[in-house]
Design an enzyme around this catalytic site. Structure first.
Site, short mmCIF file in Angstrom:
data_model
loop_
_atom_site.label_atom_id
_atom_site.label_comp_id
_atom_site.label_asym_id
_atom_site.label_seq_id
_atom_site.Cartn_x
_atom_site.Cartn_y
_atom_site.Cartn_z
N GLN A 192 36.70 53.94 26.76
CA GLN A 192 36.78 52.71 27.15
C GLN A 192 37.14 51.39 26.60
O GLN A 192 35.86 50.77 26.37
CB GLN A 192 35.90 52.63 29.11
N GLY A 240 37.59 48.62 39.66
CA GLY A 240 37.81 49.44 39.13
C GLY A 240 38.87 49.72 37.60
O GLY A 240 39.39 48.71 38.18
N HIS A 241 38.80 50.96 36.34
CA HIS A 241 39.49 50.44 35.37
C HIS A 241 40.55 50.44 35.18
O HIS A 241 41.52 50.46 36.69
CB HIS A 241 39.57 50.79 34.19
N SER A 242 41.07 49.48 35.12
CA SER A 242 42.72 48.90 34.90
C SER A 242 43.73 48.28 35.72
O SER A 242 44.72 49.04 36.26
CB SER A 242 43.59 50.28 34.63
N SER A 292 43.77 51.45 38.76
CA SER A 292 44.67 51.10 38.27
C SER A 292 45.66 50.53 39.32
O SER A 292 46.68 50.91 39.37
CB SER A 292 45.74 52.66 38.07
#
Lengths: 348, 348, 348
Positions: free
Chosen positions: A197, A238-240, A258
């Protein structure tokens, strides 16, 4: 401190119905207010308190009949007006001195603003930038090369990982973790292999982040929280994920990786959004709503899986009658059967 | 760093469709990638980005028609292959020096590995063991007699209570609390009497634990997280829970006390499991699913209360039509009534 | 330590069926217990373990036939009785020495009890009071003018903001944040203006607060947690919430601002309550229940939106049959149509 009611009404540009010379010395909720204090009514659920309140004055949007002896300051947005009155009486935040505490551990190549407050036992890694008038309270960790803008307030025990970018006027409450690794694994048939990450998190100006919130860094690129967005406690991002401007995320909301939110989106408490979807501007998701696909701008949805709110309400109403309707179906079936038998007999 | 596309394709054992001599200098997502970078397509939702991406090459499982000028490296698991490429270009984790920071407070009778990194303001109580190549970052607390294996990475501000056992290659993110008391009380008719929680927590090798996760110690015996299991942020694991190998627990999942999970179980975000149930191997629980009873191996469940997923989907579809069917029942009732009246008239 | 079974039975005022002189040297769960240990059976799900357990004695409420060689101590509340036996064998909590660690940073005008334990790297701001026999472990932050009573246990890395009032015998687990700002904003048409949160939090005696719990301070007045209430991990309590005595809030529960709970309320895991509602005494909300309006005393509710539990169960049962009933409706419609056509033909 004391202000006259006239001064207060003028300050919030409200319409005064009552004695302008009345001295006000503080603010309180309707139920707790004492004589000499001003309160407010923004939620009509609390209208009954008007009769019993000891407050001397109240800010409200509606006309109140026979309010006497309670003075009234009418204002179209009483909650906002009241918050301005609160700021009149109380300093908005404690003023921490310009100081870097002797116990703070500072890395190399820092750019620290002036004035700046860095509290006890704060750890600041190499290459960090902290803007003017920013306060970082005790026990915080700020990872390598992270940047924090001006006039921010970081409460105790916050963790900001490396390479995070934080704008101006941002508030982060205790226990929040910004930039933990996104949850990314690839199954190789035997085990879950960790996907590096290597992205970051960007927090724009005027964002507020609640206690124990977690915002993951992107695998690649950035997780982004738009300007003016307010995030309540224990929210997971969450990521992105990309969140637009002026969104409201109530406590315990979770957003999968995302997913993108437009502007002015409201997610009520415990709502959950799967990853990889788009939520349009001004969408409202009800409490505990479970959103499984993209939602166009302006929609209001609720329930699991989330449906348009008016449909969800209709469905909910139908559900209440479901056991009764099932009885009805059984009866219809029986009656129809009897009718058919009767007709068959006749036709014989 | 630079690699040729040929070197990369060989490294991941992929099939190259394009110019092997092409120089690649970095990795990025399809939307953000620039010329000279490689990207990947694992989720077909993002297929459209193939047309507009500036990337020079893409890793994907599918055939892409007319991809030129985009070079393609075909691989059956593009997400996994891409993660290997990321590791080529970026070091997987920061290398903290072998050092025990002067401000770390160390108890008696410790066994510390060599090399080992213990960060600033870490508190290590008596009798703790920390294995070789393990990194404990600033502000962590490690309670009496806890053991941490080799090559672990404990991010800042983690709390590990006493008598906890942690294996090798474990990653724990900031704010996580391992070994807090289980939630056990006995009502004596007047008050809730605390049940002493004298068990521990065992975290096996290769486990990853997200930010602000809480894992309670057992009342008696152990709470256990199986080898290779990955836990996302803000997950709650009750006392005496046992989780098998290679499970995936997505953010904000909650598991009640004494529940047991088999191997390769997936719990999607915000799913909740009551206590004292058994979840078989390879079970998948959908997002926000509420599991109220044991589930045999291999089942996929969703909804509240959780049902087999295909039934839940069918039910969900039925629900959408429910208001219409209720109208239909009313009409049937009316028509049947009319028919009966007509027949009665006739028979008179 | 060793006790005879006779001593143990007498201590818990239980009825002994077996050898009073039997030596017991420890406690364990049924599955893990070895010879010489005592265990308990409180949940009949685990009855099968009675046959295979290696324990020498068991505490239970029910009669066990042919239990020999297992000795039995009958007690109406075996869970409670067992917890008393655990306390016989194990000290209930580690006794931290009376000490203020040299690294603790103490403000001015403190009132500290005697004895008192303040751990490493604790930060105590000006005007704080800490009662006798209270333990504050490492890394905690205690804000200006907060008061902590006697005999409290505050685990590492807890954040207690300013002006908080905490009673006696309170336990707070790691990562909890007490007194973060309430989530209050007024929309001025362009941005969300922060409403100053100038109230506090009051935690009454004998409260226990789980790991990473967040309890917001009131905008005005107090957020209040009633005496003897127990709060599990990752629970969110909004501003101005008032919780009565002896409530049980299971993990990941969320309560919206200004909601009031009576006494002995139980909220099961992940339940969510909107703000501004009243929950009566002894109400039980099922796991993941979504409460959208006030509930009178004594009711049991579940589901989303929360309904009385027996109605929710009936509805749930109906739902299982819904697809079948929809088929039935279609068939009825068809049959009725055929019948009508037939009758029309006849009448021609």
């Amino acid at each position: 401190m004391k202000k006259t009611l006239g001064e207060i009404a003028q300050f919030i540009k409200g319409e005064l119905i009552g004695d302008a010379s009345l001295e006000i010395r503080g603010v309180a909720g309707l139920a707790e207010a004492q004589q000499g204090e001003i309160s407010f009514l923004a939620n009509s659920r609390y209208k009954n308190f008007l009769k019993s309140t000891q407050a001397s004055a109240v800010v409200t949007a509606e006309k109140i009949e026979n309010s006497s002896p309670l003075a009234v300051v009418k204002h179209p947005n009483p909650y906002l007006a009241f918050s301005q009155i609160v700021k009149l009486f109380y300093p908005e935040r404690k003023d921490y001195p310009s100081e870097i505490h002797a116990s703070a551990i500072l890395g190399k190549n820092l750019k620290l603003g002036q004035p700046v407050h860095v509290g006890a036992y704060v750890v600041v890694e190499d290459g960090v930038e902290i803007g003017n008038h920013t306060t970082v309270l005790s026990g915080c960790f700020i990872g390598e090369k992270s940047q924090i803008g001006e006039n921010c307030l970081i409460y105790p025990n916050v963790t900001i990982r490396e390479n995070i970018i934080i704008g101006n006027n941002v508030i982060i409450h205790s226990g929040a973790v910004i930039g933990s690794d996104g949850f990314g694994f690839a199954y190789d048939g035997k085990t879950h292999q960790k996907i590096p990450q290597i992205g970051n998190v960007i927090i724009e100006d005027e964002v507020e982040i609640g206690a124990n919130v977690t915002i993951d860094r992107a695998a690649l690129g950035s997780t982004r929280i738009g300007k003016g967005t307010k995030i309540d406690n224990l929210v997971q991002i969450g990521h992105s994920v990309e969140i637009g401007e002026n969104c409201i995320l109530v406590a315990q909301v979770g957003i999968g990786g995302s997913t993108k939110l437009g502007k002015n989106v409201t997610l009520a408490g415990q709502a959950g959004l799967v990853g990889h979807i788009d939520i349009g501007d001004r969408v409202i998701v009800g409490a505990q709503g479970g959103v499984t696909k993209s939602i166009p701008a302006g929609k209001v949805v609720s329930g699991y899986p989330a449906r348009e709110h008016h449909k969800a309400k209709k469905l909910e109403a139908s559900l209440s009658f479901l056991p009764a309707y099932i009885e009805k179906i059984k009866r219809l079936e029986k009656e129809l059967g009897e009718l058919k038998r009767k007709l068959q007999k006749k036709s014989k």
